[in-house]
Design an enzyme around this catalytic site. Structure first.
Site, short mmCIF file in Angstrom:
data_model
loop_
_atom_site.label_atom_id
_atom_site.label_comp_id
_atom_site.label_asym_id
_atom_site.label_seq_id
_atom_site.Cartn_x
_atom_site.Cartn_y
_atom_site.Cartn_z
CB ILE A 61 -0.98 -0.03 1.20
CG1 ILE A 61 -2.11 0.98 1.03
CG2 ILE A 61 -0.24 0.13 2.52
CD1 ILE A 61 -3.29 0.74 1.97
CB CYS A 62 1.84 3.84 -1.88
SG CYS A 62 0.85 3.91 -3.40
CB ALA A 63 -0.35 8.24 -1.00
#
Length: 108
Positions: A61-63
């Protein structure tokens, strides 16, 4: 090409104790991350991916989902069963998913 999971699939995996790797920068992670997510900034993924298990899925996951796709591609190439979380932490928060702050994984 990275495989993606939608936020509903991710929510089930998270609730079941899935392994989550957050590839944002430390400052982003400190402000708010999915409980239990391990921080491995994108720049460190190739060097540190060998420490991840190859026998279970890893949810990256990232932004918003852009960096996580790249990281999941690198992990897949290294034999890790990686999935990018479409929508990222921003989407997770918008759908009401919990976030915690601080430098630790903060398991739920």
């Amino acid at each position: 090409m990275a495989r993606e999971v939608d936020l509903e699939t991710f929510a089930v995996a998270w609730a079941d104790g899935g392994l989550i790797v957050d590839v944002r920068e430390p400052g982003e992670y400190l402000v708010g991350h999915v409980p239990g997510a391990r921080l491995i900034p994108l720049a460190d993924v190739v060097a540190r991916a060998g420490g991840l298990p190859a026998d279970r899925p890893v949810y990256v996951i990232c932004a918003s989902g852009n960096r996580s796709r790249s990281a999941a591609d690198w992990m897949l190439a290294g034999g890790i069963d990686a999935y990018s979380v479409a929508g990222g932490t921003s989407g997770w928060a918008r759908r009401g998913g919990p976030l915690v702050t601080g430098p630790h994984e903060n398991a739920a």
